[in-house]
Design a protein around this motif. Structure first.
Motif, PDB file in Angstrom:
ATOM      1  N   ARG A   1     -17.500 -31.249  -9.215  1.00 28.67           N
ATOM      2  CA  ARG A   1     -16.519 -32.329  -9.104  1.00 28.67           C
ATOM      3  C   ARG A   1     -17.039 -33.321  -8.077  1.00 28.67           C
ATOM      4  O   ARG A   1     -17.777 -32.958  -7.170  1.00 28.67           O
ATOM      5  CB  ARG A   1     -15.153 -31.798  -8.650  1.00 28.67           C
ATOM      6  N   ILE A   2     -16.632 -34.586  -8.208  1.00 30.18           N
ATOM      7  CA  ILE A   2     -17.011 -35.612  -7.247  1.00 30.18           C
ATOM      8  C   ILE A   2     -15.753 -36.367  -6.823  1.00 30.18           C
ATOM      9  O   ILE A   2     -15.216 -37.139  -7.623  1.00 30.18           O
ATOM     10  CB  ILE A   2     -18.035 -36.609  -7.822  1.00 30.18           C
ATOM     11  N   PRO A   3     -15.258 -36.169  -5.605  1.00 27.00           N
ATOM     12  CA  PRO A   3     -15.719 -35.195  -4.621  1.00 27.00           C
ATOM     13  C   PRO A   3     -15.057 -33.839  -4.856  1.00 27.00           C
ATOM     14  O   PRO A   3     -14.141 -33.714  -5.669  1.00 27.00           O
ATOM     15  CB  PRO A   3     -15.227 -35.802  -3.303  1.00 27.00           C
ATOM     16  N   LYS A   4     -15.519 -32.861  -4.117  1.00 30.34           N
ATOM     17  CA  LYS A   4     -14.907 -31.532  -4.152  1.00 30.34           C
ATOM     18  C   LYS A   4     -13.777 -31.496  -3.115  1.00 30.34           C
ATOM     19  O   LYS A   4     -13.982 -31.838  -1.954  1.00 30.34           O
ATOM     20  CB  LYS A   4     -15.947 -30.450  -3.867  1.00 30.34           C
ATOM     21  N   ARG A   5     -12.589 -31.091  -3.567  1.00 28.89           N
ATOM     22  CA  ARG A   5     -11.418 -31.049  -2.690  1.00 28.89           C
ATOM     23  C   ARG A   5     -10.963 -29.610  -2.501  1.00 28.89           C
ATOM     24  O   ARG A   5     -10.952 -28.811  -3.446  1.00 28.89           O
ATOM     25  CB  ARG A   5     -10.282 -31.897  -3.271  1.00 28.89           C
ATOM     26  N   GLU A   6     -10.531 -29.301  -1.280  1.00 28.19           N
ATOM     27  CA  GLU A   6     -10.212 -27.932  -0.901  1.00 28.19           C
ATOM     28  C   GLU A   6      -9.151 -27.291  -1.798  1.00 28.19           C
ATOM     29  O   GLU A   6      -9.249 -26.114  -2.144  1.00 28.19           O
ATOM     30  CB  GLU A   6      -9.708 -27.883   0.548  1.00 28.19           C
ATOM     31  N   ASP A   7      -8.133 -28.032  -2.147  1.00 28.88           N
ATOM     32  CA  ASP A   7      -6.995 -27.445  -2.853  1.00 28.88           C
ATOM     33  C   ASP A   7      -7.023 -27.685  -4.363  1.00 28.88           C
ATOM     34  O   ASP A   7      -6.071 -27.349  -5.060  1.00 28.88           O
ATOM     35  CB  ASP A   7      -5.689 -27.998  -2.271  1.00 28.88           C
ATOM     36  N   GLU A   8      -8.123 -28.263  -4.853  1.00 26.38           N
ATOM     37  CA  GLU A   8      -8.195 -28.594  -6.273  1.00 26.38           C
ATOM     38  C   GLU A   8      -9.426 -28.024  -6.966  1.00 26.38           C
ATOM     39  O   GLU A   8      -9.326 -27.547  -8.103  1.00 26.38           O
ATOM     40  CB  GLU A   8      -8.190 -30.125  -6.457  1.00 26.38           C
ATOM     41  N   THR A   9     -10.575 -28.075  -6.320  1.00 29.42           N
ATOM     42  CA  THR A   9     -11.818 -27.669  -6.968  1.00 29.42           C
ATOM     43  C   THR A   9     -11.941 -26.146  -6.978  1.00 29.42           C
ATOM     44  O   THR A   9     -11.832 -25.500  -5.928  1.00 29.42           O
ATOM     45  CB  THR A   9     -13.029 -28.273  -6.237  1.00 29.42           C
ATOM     46  N   PRO A  10     -12.147 -25.544  -8.156  1.00 30.72           N
ATOM     47  CA  PRO A  10     -12.238 -24.075  -8.241  1.00 30.72           C
ATOM     48  C   PRO A  10     -13.391 -23.512  -7.425  1.00 30.72           C
ATOM     49  O   PRO A  10     -14.440 -24.152  -7.263  1.00 30.72           O
ATOM     50  CB  PRO A  10     -12.455 -23.826  -9.737  1.00 30.72           C
ATOM     51  N   LEU A  11     -13.199 -22.303  -6.918  1.00 32.68           N
ATOM     52  CA  LEU A  11     -14.238 -21.586  -6.199  1.00 32.68           C
ATOM     53  C   LEU A  11     -14.993 -20.659  -7.147  1.00 32.68           C
ATOM     54  O   LEU A  11     -14.532 -20.357  -8.244  1.00 32.68           O
ATOM     55  CB  LEU A  11     -13.620 -20.745  -5.077  1.00 32.68           C
ATOM     56  N   HIS A  12     -16.149 -20.210  -6.710  1.00 35.21           N
ATOM     57  CA  HIS A  12     -16.879 -19.189  -7.450  1.00 35.21           C
ATOM     58  C   HIS A  12     -16.060 -17.901  -7.517  1.00 35.21           C
ATOM     59  O   HIS A  12     -15.345 -17.549  -6.577  1.00 35.21           O
ATOM     60  CB  HIS A  12     -18.203 -18.854  -6.757  1.00 35.21           C
ATOM     61  N   ASP A  13     -16.182 -17.200  -8.618  1.00 37.93           N
ATOM     62  CA  ASP A  13     -15.739 -15.808  -8.661  1.00 37.93           C
ATOM     63  C   ASP A  13     -16.779 -14.978  -7.902  1.00 37.93           C
ATOM     64  O   ASP A  13     -17.914 -15.420  -7.681  1.00 37.93           O
ATOM     65  CB  ASP A  13     -15.633 -15.316 -10.103  1.00 37.93           C
ATOM     66  N   CYS A  14     -16.386 -13.758  -7.529  1.00 33.97           N
ATOM     67  CA  CYS A  14     -17.314 -12.876  -6.821  1.00 33.97           C
ATOM     68  C   CYS A  14     -17.138 -11.459  -7.331  1.00 33.97           C
ATOM     69  O   CYS A  14     -16.060 -10.862  -7.175  1.00 33.97           O
ATOM     70  CB  CYS A  14     -17.063 -12.946  -5.317  1.00 33.97           C
ATOM     71  N   THR A  15     -18.159 -10.914  -7.953  1.00 28.71           N
ATOM     72  CA  THR A  15     -18.100  -9.546  -8.455  1.00 28.71           C
ATOM     73  C   THR A  15     -18.303  -8.565  -7.304  1.00 28.71           C
ATOM     74  O   THR A  15     -18.826  -8.930  -6.239  1.00 28.71           O
ATOM     75  CB  THR A  15     -19.189  -9.304  -9.503  1.00 28.71           C
ATOM     76  N   PRO A  16     -17.932  -7.312  -7.478  1.00 30.52           N
ATOM     77  CA  PRO A  16     -18.196  -6.314  -6.432  1.00 30.52           C
ATOM     78  C   PRO A  16     -19.676  -6.216  -6.078  1.00 30.52           C
ATOM     79  O   PRO A  16     -20.030  -5.989  -4.917  1.00 30.52           O
ATOM     80  CB  PRO A  16     -17.673  -5.022  -7.048  1.00 30.52           C
ATOM     81  N   GLU A  17     -20.531  -6.386  -7.080  1.00 31.26           N
ATOM     82  CA  GLU A  17     -21.970  -6.323  -6.826  1.00 31.26           C
ATOM     83  C   GLU A  17     -22.418  -7.521  -5.978  1.00 31.26           C
ATOM     84  O   GLU A  17     -23.232  -7.373  -5.054  1.00 31.26           O
ATOM     85  CB  GLU A  17     -22.741  -6.306  -8.141  1.00 31.26           C
ATOM     86  N   GLN A  18     -21.899  -8.714  -6.281  1.00 31.84           N
ATOM     87  CA  GLN A  18     -22.251  -9.892  -5.501  1.00 31.84           C
ATOM     88  C   GLN A  18     -21.745  -9.794  -4.068  1.00 31.84           C
ATOM     89  O   GLN A  18     -22.400 -10.266  -3.131  1.00 31.84           O
ATOM     90  CB  GLN A  18     -21.666 -11.144  -6.162  1.00 31.84           C
ATOM     91  N   ALA A  19     -20.596  -9.164  -3.881  1.00 32.74           N
ATOM     92  CA  ALA A  19     -19.981  -9.081  -2.558  1.00 32.74           C
ATOM     93  C   ALA A  19     -20.846  -8.344  -1.551  1.00 32.74           C
ATOM     94  O   ALA A  19     -20.735  -8.573  -0.341  1.00 32.74           O
ATOM     95  CB  ALA A  19     -18.613  -8.411  -2.656  1.00 32.74           C
ATOM     96  N   VAL A  20     -21.724  -7.468  -2.023  1.00 35.47           N
ATOM     97  CA  VAL A  20     -22.571  -6.697  -1.108  1.00 35.47           C
ATOM     98  C   VAL A  20     -24.044  -7.077  -1.228  1.00 35.47           C
ATOM     99  O   VAL A  20     -24.903  -6.479  -0.569  1.00 35.47           O
ATOM    100  CB  VAL A  20     -22.406  -5.185  -1.356  1.00 35.47           C
ATOM    101  N   ASP A  21     -24.328  -8.064  -2.049  1.00 39.39           N
ATOM    102  CA  ASP A  21     -25.697  -8.505  -2.268  1.00 39.39           C
ATOM    103  C   ASP A  21     -26.143  -9.399  -1.101  1.00 39.39           C
ATOM    104  O   ASP A  21     -25.322  -9.956  -0.385  1.00 39.39           O
ATOM    105  CB  ASP A  21     -25.778  -9.275  -3.590  1.00 39.39           C
ATOM    106  N   ASP A  22     -27.461  -9.560  -0.933  1.00 43.50           N
ATOM    107  CA  ASP A  22     -27.982 -10.424   0.130  1.00 43.50           C
ATOM    108  C   ASP A  22     -28.819 -11.578  -0.407  1.00 43.50           C
ATOM    109  O   ASP A  22     -29.414 -12.315   0.384  1.00 43.50           O
ATOM    110  CB  ASP A  22     -28.845  -9.607   1.106  1.00 43.50           C
ATOM    111  N   SER A  23     -28.858 -11.760  -1.713  1.00 44.32           N
ATOM    112  CA  SER A  23     -29.718 -12.794  -2.269  1.00 44.32           C
ATOM    113  C   SER A  23     -29.046 -14.164  -2.209  1.00 44.32           C
ATOM    114  O   SER A  23     -27.831 -14.286  -2.069  1.00 44.32           O
ATOM    115  CB  SER A  23     -30.064 -12.458  -3.726  1.00 44.32           C
ATOM    116  N   TRP A  24     -29.884 -15.209  -2.357  1.00 44.40           N
ATOM    117  CA  TRP A  24     -29.345 -16.566  -2.344  1.00 44.40           C
ATOM    118  C   TRP A  24     -28.426 -16.797  -3.541  1.00 44.40           C
ATOM    119  O   TRP A  24     -27.443 -17.534  -3.452  1.00 44.40           O
ATOM    120  CB  TRP A  24     -30.482 -17.583  -2.355  1.00 44.40           C
ATOM    121  N   ASP A  25     -28.705 -16.163  -4.675  1.00 42.73           N
ATOM    122  CA  ASP A  25     -27.898 -16.365  -5.878  1.00 42.73           C
ATOM    123  C   ASP A  25     -26.441 -15.969  -5.652  1.00 42.73           C
ATOM    124  O   ASP A  25     -25.545 -16.512  -6.300  1.00 42.73           O
ATOM    125  CB  ASP A  25     -28.475 -15.556  -7.051  1.00 42.73           C
ATOM    126  N   SER A  26     -26.195 -15.024  -4.778  1.00 44.46           N
ATOM    127  CA  SER A  26     -24.823 -14.575  -4.539  1.00 44.46           C
ATOM    128  C   SER A  26     -24.181 -15.245  -3.325  1.00 44.46           C
ATOM    129  O   SER A  26     -23.033 -14.954  -2.988  1.00 44.46           O
ATOM    130  CB  SER A  26     -24.788 -13.051  -4.334  1.00 44.46           C
TER     131      SER A  26
END
Length: 329
Positions: free
Chosen positions: A108-133
């Motif tokens: 979105r342009i611009p990204k707004r705190e209360d409007e623009t969706p956030l990424h989902d986060c899987t359990p695997e991503q939550a403990v990962d250390d890579s840049w992709d997560s």
């Protein structure tokens, strides 16, 4: 006197945050593993507690030993760390989590705190250390802040985009200063109009204090420069700060490919514009530093350091190949 606890506190954002709170009259405690040199070792206003924030027992011990009024969490990279901290410091007047503009999961342009969706986060991503997560992990950290606020914790978060300024160990911005200082011609990927909103580190530190003092529980606040230059414009502004002149040479995908390069090989290149709305933070009385002041401090620190940023982008030999191709067109 009010005490601020800065989790981190010695490298980049944390270092500036400590200085911001000291200037505002706070006593400060920093909490880290001691892997980096402590620039406040001789400052009796700053207490250092050694420990590992990834260990739940050490964070709980810290909360009992320090009992801070304000907690600024600069190094929470996994959502579990945010949940542990908001529980341990539930009685603090304010807990502020340093999130990231990477938490946004939609363009979105611009990204707004209360409007623009956030990424989902899987359990695997939550403990990962890579840049992709990284973005999903930061987004889940924001959700941990929201959950804590629902329990009555005065928890908030601040979302910066890429941060530049003195003591920037990432060296992404240093790459461009180095190019401008050392060469008359600088290769700029694309047509120079790509836009990645940046923010001066001193403004991030001031945003963290502003939110701690005036923010609302459960709210997130974007922070970013008041003007968002394109990459081509950044090169010109850096040249002005360095009191020099350079020729910007724009190179498209075809010219770069001939030298075995891609647009994304250059630091601070982003295909889709990344721009954050800062209206919400400004409503608390925060304002950004002008680029002249911010770049003067950034260039001066670059010159005093050994940073070059060269590992973040193409080597000069590859760029010379691009320049040769363009000169024959």
């Amino acid at each position: 006197m009010t005490r601020a606890l800065v989790v981190g506190g010695t490298r980049f954002v944390g270092r500036h945050t400590v200085e911001e709170f000291l200037d505002a009259g706070y006593e400060v405690t920093i909490f880290n593993r001691g892997n980096s040199e402590n620039p406040f070792a001789d400052d009796d206003r700053v207490e250092r507690v050694e420990g590992d924030r990834t260990v739940e027992g050490e964070v709980k011990r810290l909360s009992m030993e320090v009992d801070p009024d304000v907690v600024i969490d600069c190094v929470a990279y996994h959502p579990r760390e945010v949940r542990v901290a908001t529980e341990a410091f539930a009685d603090a007047d304010a807990y502020v989590y340093v999130s990231s503009g990477a938490a946004y999961g939609a363009n979105r342009i611009p990204k707004r705190e209360d409007e623009t969706p956030l990424h989902d986060c899987t359990p695997e991503q939550a403990v990962d250390d890579s840049w992709d997560s990284y973005g999903p992990r930061k987004a889940e950290g924001d959700r941990a802040v929201y959950e804590a606020a629902e329990r009555g914790v005065n928890a908030m978060s601040v979302r910066p985009p890429v941060i530049y300024g003195p003591h920037d160990y990432t060296e992404r911005f240093d790459y461009w200063i180095d190019r401008v200082e050392n060469f008359d011609r600088v290769v700029v990927p694309g047509d120079g109009t790509n836009l990645w909103h940046l923010v001066y580190v001193g403004d991030v530190a001031r945003a963290l204090r502003t939110v701690a003092e005036a923010g609302e529980p459960g709210e997130t606040y974007n922070v970013g420069d008041g003007h968002a230059p394109t990459l081509g414009e950044w090169v010109d502004r850096i040249a002005e700060a360095c009191d020099t002149a350079v020729e910007r040479v724009f190179a498209g995908p075809r010219e770069l490919a001939a030298a075995d390069l891609e647009l994304a090989d250059f630091p601070l290149y982003r295909e889709y514009p990344h721009l954050l709305s800062t209206t919400k933070l400004r409503s608390l009385g925060w304002g950004s530093t002008d680029h002249g002041t911010a770049l003067a401090a950034t260039v001066a620190d670059h010159r005093d350091s050994e940073r070059t940023g060269r590992e973040n982008g193409p080597d000069r030999e590859a760029e010379e190949g691009v320049l040769s191709i363009l000169d024959t067109v």
